[in-house]
Design an enzyme around this catalytic site. Structure first.
Site, PDB file in Angstrom:
ATOM      1  N   TYR A   1     -21.743  -9.285 -13.871  1.00  0.00           N
ATOM      2  CA  TYR A   1     -21.692  -8.067 -13.055  1.00  0.00           C
ATOM      3  C   TYR A   1     -21.765  -8.409 -11.567  1.00  0.00           C
ATOM      4  CZ  TYR A   1     -22.732  -3.257 -11.647  1.00  0.00           C
ATOM      5  OH  TYR A   1     -22.686  -2.022 -11.079  1.00  0.00           O
TER       6      TYR A   1
ATOM      7  N   PHE B   1       1.188   4.145   6.034  1.00  0.00           N
ATOM      8  CA  PHE B   1       1.597   4.378   4.648  1.00  0.00           C
ATOM      9  C   PHE B   1       0.926   5.671   4.176  1.00  0.00           C
ATOM     10  CE2 PHE B   1       1.015   3.878   0.047  1.00  0.00           C
ATOM     11  CZ  PHE B   1       2.351   3.851  -0.300  1.00  0.00           C
ATOM     12  N   ASP B   2       1.528   6.354   3.180  1.00  0.00           N
ATOM     13  CA  ASP B   2       1.048   7.712   2.864  1.00  0.00           C
ATOM     14  C   ASP B   2      -0.418   7.780   2.435  1.00  0.00           C
ATOM     15  OD1 ASP B   2       1.629   6.623   0.383  1.00  0.00           O
ATOM     16  OD2 ASP B   2       3.082   8.143  -0.221  1.00  0.00           O
TER      17      ASP B   2
ATOM     18  N   ASP C   1      -2.862  -3.729   7.496  1.00  0.00           N
ATOM     19  CA  ASP C   1      -2.504  -3.192   6.178  1.00  0.00           C
ATOM     20  C   ASP C   1      -1.392  -4.110   5.666  1.00  0.00           C
ATOM     21  OD1 ASP C   1      -1.955  -1.725   3.961  1.00  0.00           O
ATOM     22  OD2 ASP C   1      -1.259   0.066   4.996  1.00  0.00           O
TER      23      ASP C   1
ATOM     24  N   ALA D   1       0.010  -5.367   2.495  1.00  0.00           N
ATOM     25  CA  ALA D   1       0.520  -5.509   1.125  1.00  0.00           C
ATOM     26  C   ALA D   1       1.627  -6.559   1.062  1.00  0.00           C
ATOM     27  CB  ALA D   1       1.044  -4.165   0.633  1.00  0.00           C
TER      28      ALA D   1
ATOM     29  N   LYS E   1       1.623  -6.058  -4.558  1.00  0.00           N
ATOM     30  CA  LYS E   1       2.942  -6.395  -4.010  1.00  0.00           C
ATOM     31  C   LYS E   1       3.039  -7.923  -3.886  1.00  0.00           C
ATOM     32  CE  LYS E   1       2.623  -1.881  -2.826  1.00  0.00           C
ATOM     33  NZ  LYS E   1       1.439  -1.053  -3.086  1.00  0.00           N
TER      34      LYS E   1
ATOM     35  N   HIS F   1       4.695  14.777  -3.478  1.00  0.00           N
ATOM     36  CA  HIS F   1       5.848  14.168  -4.146  1.00  0.00           C
ATOM     37  C   HIS F   1       5.521  13.631  -5.531  1.00  0.00           C
ATOM     38  CE1 HIS F   1       3.721  11.248  -1.738  1.00  0.00           C
ATOM     39  NE2 HIS F   1       4.261  10.244  -2.415  1.00  0.00           N
TER      40      HIS F   1
HETATM   41  C1  LIG Z   1       1.669  -0.573   3.189  1.00  0.00           C
HETATM   42  C2  LIG Z   1       0.870  -0.045   2.034  1.00  0.00           C
HETATM   43  N1  LIG Z   1      -0.437   0.238   2.201  1.00  0.00           N
HETATM   44  C3  LIG Z   1      -1.201   0.708   1.212  1.00  0.00           C
HETATM   45  C4  LIG Z   1      -0.674   0.951  -0.039  1.00  0.00           C
HETATM   46  C5  LIG Z   1      -1.542   1.541  -1.110  1.00  0.00           C
HETATM   47  O1  LIG Z   1      -1.782   0.602  -2.101  1.00  0.00           O
HETATM   48  P1  LIG Z   1      -2.009   0.958  -3.638  1.00  0.00           P
HETATM   49  O2  LIG Z   1      -0.767   1.611  -4.157  1.00  0.00           O
HETATM   50  O3  LIG Z   1      -2.277  -0.364  -4.271  1.00  0.00           O
HETATM   51  O4  LIG Z   1      -3.185   1.867  -3.721  1.00  0.00           O
HETATM   52  C6  LIG Z   1       0.686   0.684  -0.269  1.00  0.00           C
HETATM   53  C7  LIG Z   1       1.283   0.946  -1.578  1.00  0.00           C
HETATM   54  O5  LIG Z   1       2.487   1.023  -1.764  1.00  0.00           O
HETATM   55  C8  LIG Z   1       1.484   0.176   0.803  1.00  0.00           C
HETATM   56  O6  LIG Z   1       2.802  -0.097   0.652  1.00  0.00           O
END
Ligand SMILES: Cc1ncc(COP(=O)(O)O)c(C=O)c1O
Length: 473
Positions: A75, A137-138, A228, A230, A271, A464
């Site tokens: 853990y 990112f959204d 950020d 990914a 990713k 969406h």
């Molecule tokens: C640039 C970026 N930030 C954050 C995220 C969010 O990550 P997750 O889908 O693993 O929660 C994504 C996901 O597509 C992303 O492309």
């Protein structure tokens, strides 16, 4: 060697395969109707080529799969956690790591912690604060707004213009950034997010020079920078190709240079780190110790104890290996070539695209379907038609995803109406790309008869994903 094809054969052997089913156009019309004209709501066995996302959908390597067997499921303080934080230190130079279940798991920790810190130290009201990015990112935007802070994107002016070719369309507009900080007031900016590559602008890279300047500006104003990241390896690959100074550096060396220009990183590891599930939050040093401590507390509440953060030991071992495997330059070259091949095939049909980026082809649906207004979602209408024609699933990146202003409920303006075809890593072959291009030839023939869509159900946030629609006849 003229007898060789002008593309790189996939640089891997495929040993485990997943069968897919073919369906007829008539069947797909019925499935689409049942899914409320939202491809997100289709079951995967009804999809022939799935380009909805490159997140967690790619192949894993033998080394990653075998690493899972080493999982220590303690853990707290497991060997697997230490293996993961060792890899993070080695590659990125960040001293403290918190694993999370995926990228948004990291966001739900650092976003409130940084906003709380600003509020505590400045005595200012969070409703007056604005976080800034090259393009949020959204989910990052969603978490920021959920914490009652505004967002502002300061991308380069050419970022969304599909007629302009430029090396680093993911860059910040540095002048706009400086101006925005002055206008909002530095103490009203709780953080700046450098998104590499810039997903929303079409997987476009950010140069090291730009990251460096953003960091210098942020340090001058005392604003923390979050990377950020990914698609950190794809960004490094483009830097190597396009930023002269780094032409002879390895992907790992470029990565380690890039990460000097942030204080915290937040990664969806689904990713470039190649794992089906996992994320990371990491701190360069102890300069934001109070934020680090708050993130650890929030992690216990939301993700799990901070040495596993929602991941089993085996998944942390797999991620530690995936971080290295994802930097394989041959694979990155092959992946970028796949996207260039697809984009040039579509452009040869007269279908305008964003210049090829790192993880997806972005088709300019606004240009292909000029008769569909933005409020009837041309990118989404194109996505539905592509599915109907060939069973290929993509995702709209346009007005539908952009959503509405939280206060007024008005549709937010959107810089472009794209259909995104995200390419899972090492999953599809050259033959699939030829099939996709052939499907688009048929879609293009039908373009003038494609109709827009209207809501039958509109969720309040991130609409969406779960929206239901029907043709706007
Ligand atoms: C640039 C970026 N930030 C954050 C995220 C969010 O990550 P997750 O889908 O693993 O929660 C994504 C996901 O597509 C992303 O492309």
């Amino acid at each position: 060697m003229d007898y060789l094809p002008n593309y790189l054969p996939e640089p891997y052997r495929i040993r485990v395969v997943e069968p897919v089913k073919r369906t007829t156009e008539q069947e797909r019309e019925k499935y689409l109707l049942e899914a409320g004209y939202n491809p997100f709501l289709l079951d995967s066995d009804k999809v022939y080529i799935d380009l909805l996302t490159d997140s967690g959908t790619g192949s894993v390597t033998q080394a990653m799969q075998s690493a899972m067997l080493r999982g220590d499921e303690a853990y707290s303080g497991s060997r697997s956690y230490h293996e993961l934080s060792r890899a993070v230190k080695d590659i990125f130079g960040y001293q403290f790591t918190i694993p999370t279940h995926q990228g948004r798991g990291a966001e739900q920790l650092y976003v409130p912690a940084l906003i709380n810190k600003r509020e505590r130290e400045s005595g200012l009201d969070r409703d007056k604060m604005t976080a800034i990015s090259n393009y949020f990112f959204d989910t990052t935007q969603g978490h920021t707004q959920h914490n009652r802070c505004r967002v502002l994107n300061v991308s380069t002016p050419e970022a969304f213009n599909t007629e302009v070719v430029s090396d680093f369309k993911g860059n910040f507009d540095l002048e706009a950034l400086a101006l925005a900080i002055e206008e909002v007031g530095p103490s009203n900016v709780p953080y700046i997010v450098s998104t590499i590559t810039c997903n929303s602008a079409g997987g476009q890279p950010v140069s090291i020079a730009n990251l460096r300047s953003v960091y210098e500006l942020a340090q001058y104003y005392g604003i923390p920078v979050v990377m950020d990241c990914a698609r950190f390896a794809e960004n490094a690959y483009f830097v190597k190709q396009r930023e002269k100074e780094f032409a002879n550096w390895s992907i790992q060396e470029i990565t380690s240079e890039a990460f000097k220009y942030a204080d915290i990183f937040s990664m969806s590891a689904k990713k470039d780190a190649l794992v089906p599930i996992g994320g990371l939050l990491a701190f360069k040093d102890d300069s934001l110790l109070d934020v680090q401590l708050e993130c650890k507390t929030l992690c216990v509440l939301l993700e799990g104890f901070p040495t596993y953060g929602g991941l089993e030991g085996g998944a942390m071992e797999r991620l530690a290996v995936g971080l290295y495997e994802g930097m394989n330059e041959d694979w990155l070259a092959s992946r970028v070539q796949q996207i260039e091949y697809l984009v040039s095939g579509l452009e040869a049909l007269g279908i305008r695209c964003q210049q090829a980026g790192g993880h997806a082809a972005f088709i300019d649906a606004g240009a292909l379907l000029p008769h569909i207004p933005s409020w009837q979602f041309p990118g989404h209408a194109l996505s539905c038609e592509l599915y109907k024609v060939a069973g290929i699933r993509g995702a709209e990146i346009g007005s539908l995803l952009q959503g509405c202003d939280m206060e007024t409920g008005e549709q937010l303006p959107c810089p472009a109406e794209f259909l995104r075809l995200a390419i899972p890593r090492a999953t599809y072959t050259q033959a699939h790309f030829d099939f996709i291009i052939a499907a688009f030839a048929e879609v293009k023939k039908r373009a003038s008869s494609i109709v827009g869509l209207k809501f039958t159900y509109e969720p309040k946030v991130l609409r969406h994903f779960n929206a239901k629609l029907e043709p706007a006849l």
